[in-house]
Write an enzyme that holds these catalytic residues in place. Structure first.
Site, PDB file in Angstrom:
ATOM      1  N   ARG A 213       8.188  18.594 -28.082  1.00 29.73           N
ATOM      2  CA  ARG A 213       8.045  19.397 -26.757  1.00 29.73           C
ATOM      3  C   ARG A 213       8.955  20.285 -26.305  1.00 29.73           C
ATOM      4  NH1 ARG A 213       4.058  20.936 -23.569  1.00 29.73           N
ATOM      5  NH2 ARG A 213       4.731  21.009 -21.267  1.00 29.73           N
TER       6      ARG A 213
ATOM      7  N   ASP B  89       4.730  37.383 -24.507  1.00 25.94           N
ATOM      8  CA  ASP B  89       4.220  36.158 -24.918  1.00 25.94           C
ATOM      9  C   ASP B  89       4.370  35.936 -26.729  1.00 25.94           C
ATOM     10  OD1 ASP B  89       2.577  33.782 -25.883  1.00 25.94           O
ATOM     11  OD2 ASP B  89       0.978  34.071 -24.232  1.00 25.94           O
TER      12      ASP B  89
ATOM     13  N   HIS C 241       4.444  32.852 -22.420  1.00 27.42           N
ATOM     14  CA  HIS C 241       3.391  32.118 -22.414  1.00 27.42           C
ATOM     15  C   HIS C 241       3.053  31.307 -21.020  1.00 27.42           C
ATOM     16  CE1 HIS C 241      -0.241  30.776 -24.594  1.00 27.42           C
ATOM     17  NE2 HIS C 241       0.267  29.414 -24.204  1.00 27.42           N
ATOM     18  N   ASP C 242       3.844  30.724 -20.630  1.00 26.97           N
ATOM     19  CA  ASP C 242       3.849  30.193 -19.262  1.00 26.97           C
ATOM     20  C   ASP C 242       3.582  31.069 -18.115  1.00 26.97           C
ATOM     21  OD1 ASP C 242       3.905  27.594 -20.382  1.00 26.97           O
ATOM     22  OD2 ASP C 242       5.895  27.179 -19.458  1.00 26.97           O
TER      23      ASP C 242
ATOM     24  N   SER D  94      -4.671  29.485 -22.406  1.00 25.04           N
ATOM     25  CA  SER D  94      -4.129  29.118 -23.604  1.00 25.04           C
ATOM     26  C   SER D  94      -4.964  28.579 -24.456  1.00 25.04           C
ATOM     27  CB  SER D  94      -2.958  27.975 -23.136  1.00 25.04           C
ATOM     28  OG  SER D  94      -2.313  27.646 -24.178  1.00 25.04           O
TER      29      SER D  94
END
Length: 349
Positions: free
Chosen positions: A213, A293, A323-324, A152
Site C-alpha cells: 500500500r 498522473d 492520480h488521487d 480509476s
C-alpha cells in the site's frame, strides 16, 4: 469532440474542505439508502462459471434516473452518509444533497467489487465486473443507466460496460482510467504484489500488504506534493528516518485494517488485465485526465479519446495530487460532473 485546457498549479486550487455537519446528515437522511445482497452465477472470463455475491447500496427515489458510481479498487458500495447508514462514505465530496451527485436528483447505485471480500480467489477481469453490474441491474429491474460515473478502476469498468452493454447506458464519465493498463503502471503494481509475497515468506503477510500500500501511495501522488508536505531526513536513535515515512506507515496500517490480502492481490491483477478496443463504444464519453498522473499518462487519455466513436469530451486537470486528484480536487471534479450530467439530462429530455 471537444477539448478543454488544463488548469494551472496554484494555491487557489487546494482541495475544498468539507465537514459532515448536522445539517448535512439531516438533509441526507431525507432520502434513505437501501442495501442488498444477491447471489448469482456469472461466467468469468478467466475462471469459468462461478457463484458470486453482489453487495450493493442505493440512494434516491426509485422514480429518479439511475447513475452507477464506481471508484478505485479500495472503493465500496457506501458513497456517503444516510439515515440508515450514517458512517462516512468514500466520495462524500461529490455525493449528497446539493452536491454534484445528489440523491434528490438521481438514484445512485453502487456495489462492492467482485473479490472485495477476499473470498473469490480467481483471476478477475474488468469485463467480469461490467457483467456483474448488468446482472445487478437485471435483479433490480433497472433497464438503463442515465450515466456511469467511474474513477480509476471504476473508469476502466465503465468503459467495459459501455462496450459490452451499450443499450443500457446513456453516457459515461471516465475519470483517471483508460482502455488498457500502461506497462509502467503495471510494473508498479507487480512490485506491490511481490511485496505481499515477500511478507508471506516471512510469515508476516500484513506487513507485506502494508508495504504494498505504501508503494501504491507513492504511485498515486507526485514529487511536487511530497516536496511541499515533507522536510529533510533526521537521525532518530542512530538511524536515518525520512520525513514521509510516518505518513506512509499510517497509510499502510489503515489499509491493512480494512482490506483482505486476497482482495488486494486479485483486484490489483484485474487492473492489469484491462484491454479494450475503444472503437466499440458509441455512447457519449467525458474523459477526465490529470497531467501529473503517473499511472495514467496523458498520452493514454489522448489515445482513448481519438479512438472512441461516440460524442467525446476531454477535460484535463493539473494537480499535485496526481492520480488521487479525483478525491482531492473537489471543486474541479464537481464542475466536470455537473456539466456532464446536465448534458445527460438534456439528451434524455
Amino acid at each position: 469532440m471537444s477539448f478543454a485546457p488544463a488548469t494551472a498549479f496554484a494555491e487557489t486550487h487546494a482541495p475544498i474542505a468539507f465537514e459532515r455537519s448536522e445539517a448535512f446528515i439531516a438533509a441526507a437522511s431525507e432520502r434513505d439508502a437501501v442495501r442488498g445482497e444477491l447471489r448469482i452465477e456469472l461466467n468469468l472470463r478467466h475462471a469459468g462459471r462461478r457463484d458470486v455475491v453482489l453487495r450493493y447500496e442505493v440512494q434516491g427515489d426509485t422514480a429518479l434516473p439511475v447513475l452507477f458510481v464506481a471508484g478505485g479498487i479500495s472503493a465500496h458500495r457506501h458513497l456517503a452518509p444516510s439515515r440508515a447508514h450514517p458512517e462516512g462514505g468514500w466520495w462524500e465530496a461529490q455525493v449528497g444533497p446539493g452536491r454534484a451527485l445528489d440523491p434528490g436528483r438521481h438514484r445512485l447505485l453502487s456495489f462492492d467489487w467482485l473479490g472485495a471480500d477476499g473470498t473469490l480467489d480467481v483471476a478477475l477481469d474488468p469485463a467480469d465486473q461490467a457483467d456483474a453490474i448488468a446482472a445487478l441491474l437485471d435483479a433490480l429491474r433497472i433497464e438503463r443507466l442515465e450515466a456511469f460515473v467511474g474513477y480509476s478502476y471504476g473508469a476502466m469498468v465503465g468503459l467495459q460496460f459501455a462496450a459490452r452493454h451499450p443499450q443500457r447506458l446513456g453516457a459515461l464519465v471516465s475519470i483517471s482510467g483508460t482502455h488498457r493498463a500502461h506497462p509502467y503502471a503495471a510494473a508498479w503494481r507487480a512490485l506491490q504484489r511481490r511485496a505481499v509475497a515477500l511478507g508471506a515468506l516471512q510469515c508476516d503477510e500484513s506487513q507485506g500488504l502494508a508495504l504494498a500500500r505504501e508503494l501504491a501511495v507513492l504511485s498515486y501522488r507526485t514529487p511536487e506534493e511530497f516536496a511541499e508536505r515533507f522536510g529533510a531526513a533526521q537521525v532518530r536513535d542512530g538511524r536515518v528516518r525520512v520525513d514521509a515515512e510516518d505518513y506512509l506507515d499510517h497509510c499502510g496500517a489503515k489499509y491493512v485494517a480494512r482490506t483482505p490480502t486476497t482482495a488486494f492481490l486479485r483486484l490489483s491483477e484485474s487492473i492489469d488485465l484491462q484491454q479494450l478496443d475503444p472503437s466499440l463504444i458509441r455512447a457519449p464519453v467525458t474523459v477526465v485526465a490529470v497531467s501529473e498522473d503517473r499511472l495514467i499518462p496523458l498520452s493514454e487519455s489522448y489515445d482513448l479519446v481519438e479512438r472512441l466513436r461516440g460524442e467525446t469530451r476531454l477535460r484535463v486537470l493539473r494537480s499535485i495530487y496526481g492520480h488521487d486528484a479525483c478525491l482531492k480536487e473537489a471543486g474541479d471534479i464537481d464542475t466536470i460532473l455537473r456539466e456532464a450530467l446536465a448534458d445527460c439530462s438534456q439528451a434524455a429530455a
